[in-house]
Design a protein around this motif. Structure first.
Motif, mmCIF file in Angstrom:
data_model
loop_
_atom_site.group_PDB
_atom_site.id
_atom_site.type_symbol
_atom_site.label_atom_id
_atom_site.label_comp_id
_atom_site.label_asym_id
_atom_site.label_seq_id
_atom_site.Cartn_x
_atom_site.Cartn_y
_atom_site.Cartn_z
ATOM 1 N N THR B 523 0.832 -1.199 0.000
ATOM 2 C CA THR B 523 0.000 0.000 0.000
ATOM 3 C C THR B 523 0.863 1.244 0.000
ATOM 4 O O THR B 523 2.033 1.216 0.351
ATOM 5 C CB THR B 523 -0.892 0.053 1.250
ATOM 6 O OG1 THR B 523 -0.052 -0.179 2.376
ATOM 7 C CG2 THR B 523 -1.996 -0.942 1.205
ATOM 8 N N LYS B 524 0.215 2.324 -0.402
ATOM 9 C CA LYS B 524 0.871 3.623 -0.280
ATOM 10 C C LYS B 524 -0.185 4.639 0.137
ATOM 11 O O LYS B 524 -1.382 4.438 -0.071
ATOM 12 C CB LYS B 524 1.526 4.044 -1.599
ATOM 13 C CG LYS B 524 0.582 4.221 -2.741
ATOM 14 C CD LYS B 524 1.364 4.540 -4.002
ATOM 15 C CE LYS B 524 0.427 4.627 -5.183
ATOM 16 N NZ LYS B 524 1.124 4.710 -6.432
ATOM 17 N N VAL B 525 0.297 5.736 0.727
ATOM 18 C CA VAL B 525 -0.615 6.749 1.257
ATOM 19 C C VAL B 525 -0.492 7.985 0.379
ATOM 20 O O VAL B 525 0.606 8.451 0.124
ATOM 21 C CB VAL B 525 -0.217 7.111 2.703
ATOM 22 C CG1 VAL B 525 -1.213 8.055 3.307
ATOM 23 C CG2 VAL B 525 -0.101 5.854 3.535
ATOM 24 N N ILE B 526 -1.619 8.479 -0.087
ATOM 25 C CA ILE B 526 -1.581 9.687 -0.912
ATOM 26 C C ILE B 526 -2.605 10.685 -0.396
ATOM 27 O O ILE B 526 -3.578 10.320 0.263
ATOM 28 C CB ILE B 526 -1.848 9.387 -2.398
ATOM 29 C CG1 ILE B 526 -3.139 8.573 -2.564
ATOM 30 C CG2 ILE B 526 -0.693 8.645 -3.004
ATOM 31 C CD1 ILE B 526 -3.478 8.349 -4.006
ATOM 32 N N HIS B 527 -2.334 11.935 -0.717
ATOM 33 C CA HIS B 527 -3.298 12.989 -0.407
ATOM 34 C C HIS B 527 -3.129 14.116 -1.409
ATOM 35 O O HIS B 527 -2.143 14.173 -2.144
ATOM 36 C CB HIS B 527 -3.117 13.487 1.041
ATOM 37 C CG HIS B 527 -1.810 14.182 1.279
ATOM 38 N ND1 HIS B 527 -1.586 14.949 2.380
ATOM 39 C CD2 HIS B 527 -0.673 14.233 0.577
ATOM 40 C CE1 HIS B 527 -0.366 15.436 2.340
ATOM 41 N NE2 HIS B 527 0.220 15.018 1.253
#
Lengths: 199, 700
Positions: B523-527
């Motif tokens: 997973t990766k976290v984006i905003h």
């Protein structure tokens, strides 16, 4: 989304979940006082009165995120949505509202999937969010919020988005809240807040 | 006591009454007895009465006595009480007296102490007095001494005064002399002037002379220079002639130069050619050497060839001689190969034997061993055969060697010897190999024997087991069961442990999941880049920055206001709109300042004018160096430092001045005395000084 919907499609489920998030985030912002109460207006949704923001910039931002989220929900590439509340002066993360998403890709149209039951579940979740405010520590300083989305590693990051850290809370207490499911998407909610020194 | 008295009185009264009534009774009782008894009765009555009266009297006297006694006692008591009181009072008085006594004693002591102190003080005072008296005496003495000194000083003064009078007289005499001498000086000065004029004439002439001298010297120098130039020019002309002749030679030289250059080029080319040729020659020499070497080698090779041909013939002869059908070395090798093959066969046989042994262990061990022995013997025989062959070969070689007796003995022999030795070594190696194989075979035989023994032992054990199996069947199963149970228990314990671990890990995972942890692999976290937090942080930072700037500006403004005290003409962003009053006051201030400035300038100019006018007209520049001190510098002063100092005495504006001594004023003592002391006029003195200086300046 008529009440006589027999089954539910992936698209419909994605829309439902996105709608829930939109109202849920607005409630959190209103309850935690991130934005002043006078910038919110009352609307009726899920057979209950909820607060929705009138601030144009905020609305714009939310619609951007939610629309992108809807696409990803349709592709089943999103794993979590997190509302991070940070204190402006100390740049510390004070609260984290985390919504885990489980996508059942082998979706099949079940016999009885009632919209009312889903609505009932969503209502209970939102009521619980309002209730949790009673035991969460006060946000005394000026705060700002951010929306983080946990996606699959191989997802193509759109233009205006960038990668960020998970913005975890140092020394947190976690509380698991209710969950609801549309049989295609399951949403688990939880809130983590920074442990105050008195506790 | 009174009660006692009363009771006694009552008792006596009662007794009296009883007495009286008694005789009455007795009288009454005895009434019938009349007659004489009446007189007797009367007499007895009288006697009784008298007795009674006496008794009464005695009683009364007793009573009185008792009363008196009581009174006496009372009085005694009173007296005692009084006495006691008196005693008390007297004791108190005593005590008081005693206290007073003590106090008085204390006072006495204190007074005594004070007396002592006073005495001590007195003594000290006396001593001080004495000391003071001594001091006084000393002071008196000193005073006397001083008086004496004073008198002496007075005497001295009087003497000095006499002396001053004498000196004054002398001064006057000398002044007269001085004046005469002044006159003489004037005369001398006139003579001096005349002399000076002469001196000037002389100096002028001298200068003329000098100038003419200088001119002459210059002319001489010029002459010398010209002569030098002439000489140089003659030299130059000579040089010019030489140069002309040389110039004539120039074209020839140029031609030669060209020729030389061409030669140079040619030589350089030839040099290159030379180097190339040298390289060629070197190369050819090397080739020559190589060719010569090759020729030598060729010769050697031809020699070797001859030798090898001879050897071949010899080998062919060997074949014929030995009868082994050997014509070429290939046959020899074939033989060797055959031997080797035989060896291989032997080995194979050995192995087969070993394998047979392995199969027929239990039954034919001894037969195998016999076989082995037979084979061993066979191998030995083979060994002997091979050895014999070797010997034969050696004999052949020896015979061959013995055959050859003619030319080229030693090298061929050596070569053959070498070959033979090689063969020997090979054969020896074969031998050793055979021996090792034999030993191995023996070892294997031994090991097989051991195995056979073990197998037989196992067989016997199995047989025993078979026999005892029936007996020990149940025991074995029980043991197995117990061991299996133990294993099961262990596995169960492990399973539980693993389950607990699993639970713990799941809890941890859950916890981390709640906290927001994620697997970076999956997973990766984006905003969004433009998210409210970043915007808010930016705004916050900007606000802070703005506030800081404002703060700084305000602080500067405050500082300037505190320092300047009012009008700040800097460009502060916060401009308080000035009120009308402030503007008016500012204008007034500015105009006042301008006026001030103008007045100062005008005053300065006027003062300057006045001072220059004074200087020009009076001939003195007057400066105020110190308060009330005026320094005058004359126009005709010989040195810059020559100045007169005047001090203003008395109240300001009165104009009374005094001359202070300076170096310059010491040179003008005559004028000072004349004009200041006698005539008491400062302007006259100043004008005299100017005349003096003027006369000094101009000597005409």
């Amino acid at each position: 989304m008529s009440k006589t919907l027999k089954g539910i499609t992936l698209k419909g489920s994605a829309e439902l979940v996105a709608e829930f998030f939109s109202f849920g985030i607005n409630s959190i912002l209103y309850q935690r006082g991130i934005y002043p109460a006078e910038t919110f207006t009352r609307v009726t949704q899920y057979d209950m009165s909820l607060q929705l923001t009138t601030d144009a910039k905020l609305k714009n931002y939310l619609t951007n995120v939610i629309s992108q989220l809807k696409e990803w929900l349709f592709d089943c590439t999103v794993q979590k949505l997190v509302v991070v509340i940070t204190c402006l002066e100390t740049n510390e993360v004070l609260e984290r509202w985390q919504f885990d998403l489980e996508c059942d890709k082998t979706f099949f149209l079940p016999d009885q999937c009632k919209y009312e039951s889903i609505q009932e579940e969503i209502r209970s979740v939102i009521r619980q969010i309002t209730a949790t405010v009673t035991f969460l520590p006060l946000l005394e300083t000026a705060c700002a919020f951010d929306l983080l989305i946990y996606t699959d590693k191989d997802l193509e990051v759109p233009e205006q988005w960038e990668e960020s850290g998970p913005q975890l809370i140092d020394q947190s207490e976690e509380v698991r809240l209710r969950s609801f499911t549309t049989t295609i998407h399951k949403v688990n909610s939880m809130v983590a807040y920074k442990r105050t020194n008195s506790t | 006591m009174d009660d006692m008295e009363d009771t006694t009185i009552f008792s006596t009264l009662k007794s009296f009454k009883s007495l009286i009534s008694g005789p009455d009774h007795s009288l009454l009782e005895t009434e019938p007895a009349y007659g004489r008894s009446d007189l007797q009765k009367l007499y007895t009555k009288r006697v009784e009465l008298e007795e009674a009266a006496e008794r009464v009297r005695s009683h009364t006297s007793l009573l009185q006595l008792t009363q008196e006694k009581q009174q006496m006692e009372l009085s005694h008591k009173r007296a005692r009480i009084e006495l006691e009181k008196e005693a008390h009072s007297s004791s108190r008085d005593l005590q008081r007296e005693i206290d007073r006594n003590r106090e008085l004693l204390l006072k006495i002591r204190r007074l005594e102490e004070r007396e002592e102190k006073a005495n001590q003080a007195l003594n000290e005072q006396m001593e001080n007095n004495k000391a003071l008296k001594r001091n006084l005496e000393e002071l008196h003495k000193k005073a006397n001494v001083k008086d004496s000194k004073l008198t002496e000083a007075d005497q001295m003064i009087s003497e000095l005064k006499d002396e001053t009078r004498r000196l004054n007289q002398k001064i006057q005499i000398q002044e007269s002399k001085f004046s005469t001498q002044n006159l003489e000086i004037q005369a001398l000065q006139e003579q001096l002037d005349v002399q000076r004029k002469k001196y000037q004439d002389v100096s002028q002439r001298y200068q003329n002379l000098q100038s003419s001298h200088s001119i002459s010297t210059e002319s001489e120098l010029k002459m010398k220079e010209l002569e030098r130039r002439l000489a140089l020019q003659e030299q130059d002309s000579v040089i010019v002639k030489n140069m002309k002749s040389e110039m004539v030679r120039l074209p020839e030289l140029e031609r030669e130069i060209k020729r030389l250059r061409e030669e140079n080029c040619f030589l350089r080319e030839t040099k290159e050619n030379n180097s190339l040729l040298k390289e060629e020659t070197e190369g050819l020499r090397k080739k020559l050497e190589r060719v010569e070497r090759v020729m030598e080698e060729k010769l050697k090779a031809e020699l070797e060839k001859e030798k090898l041909e001879q050897e071949l013939q010899a080998w062919e002869n060997i074949g014929q001689a030995a009868g082994l059908n050997i014509r070429k070395p290939e046959d020899l090798s074939r033989e060797v190969i055959q031997i080797q093959q035989r060896e291989l066969n032997l080995k194979q046989q050995n192995y087969t034997l070993n394998s047979r042994k392995a199969i027929d262990e239990v039954a034919q061990t001894q037969a195998g061993a016999g076989h082995l022995k037979a084979k061993f013997l066979e191998l030995k025989l083979v060994l002997l055969y091979v050895g014999q062959e070797r010997d034969g070969m050696r004999a052949i070689l020896e015979s061959y060697d013995s055959e050859l007796a003619t030319s080229e003995y030693s090298p061929q022999l050596m070569f053959r010897v070498k070959e033979a030795e090689d063969m020997l070594q090979k054969v020896q190696a074969h031998n050793t190999e055979m021996e090792t194989q034999l030993s191995k075979a023996q070892e294997e035989a031994g090991s097989f024997k051991l195995q056979v023994q073990m197998m037989t032992a196992e067989l016997e054990a199995l047989k025993e087991q078979h026999v005892s199996n029936a007996e020990k069947n149940t025991l074995a199963t029980a043991e197995e069961v117990s061991s299996l149970r133990q294993k099961i228990e262990e596995l169960e314990a492990e399973r539980q442990r693993l389950e607990e671990q699993n639970n713990i890990l799941e809890m941890r995972l859950e916890r981390h999941n709640l906290q927001g942890d994620y697997d970076p692999v999956k997973t990766k976290v984006i905003h969004l880049q433009m998210n409210p937090t970043s915007i808010a942080k930016q705004q916050h930072a900007e606000e802070v920055e703005q506030l800081r700037l404002e703060c700084q500006l305000l602080r500067d403004r405050i500082r300037k206001i505190e320092a300047g005290g009012g009008v700040t003409k800097d460009d502060t962003t916060l401009i308080i709109p000035p009120s009308q009053e402030i503007l008016d006051l500012r204008k007034q201030m500015e105009s006042a300042e301008l006026k001030n400035q103008r007045l100062k300038e005008v005053f300065q100019k006027k003062i300057q004018e006045f001072r220059t006018a004074c200087y020009v007209l009076t001939g003195y520049q007057i400066d105020i160096t110190v308060e009330n001190q005026y320094r005058l510098t004359s126009v005709y002063a010989e040195h810059m430092e020559d100045s007169l100092l005047f001090k203003s005495t008395g109240p300001v504006g009165s104009g009374s001045m005094q001359l202070l001594e300076t170096d310059f004023s010491r040179t003008l003592t005559g004028l000072v005395d004349l004009h200041l002391f006698h005539q008491k006029s400062i302007p006259v003195f100043l004008s005299a000084v100017t005349i003096e200086l003027f006369s000094r300046q101009t000597v005409t």
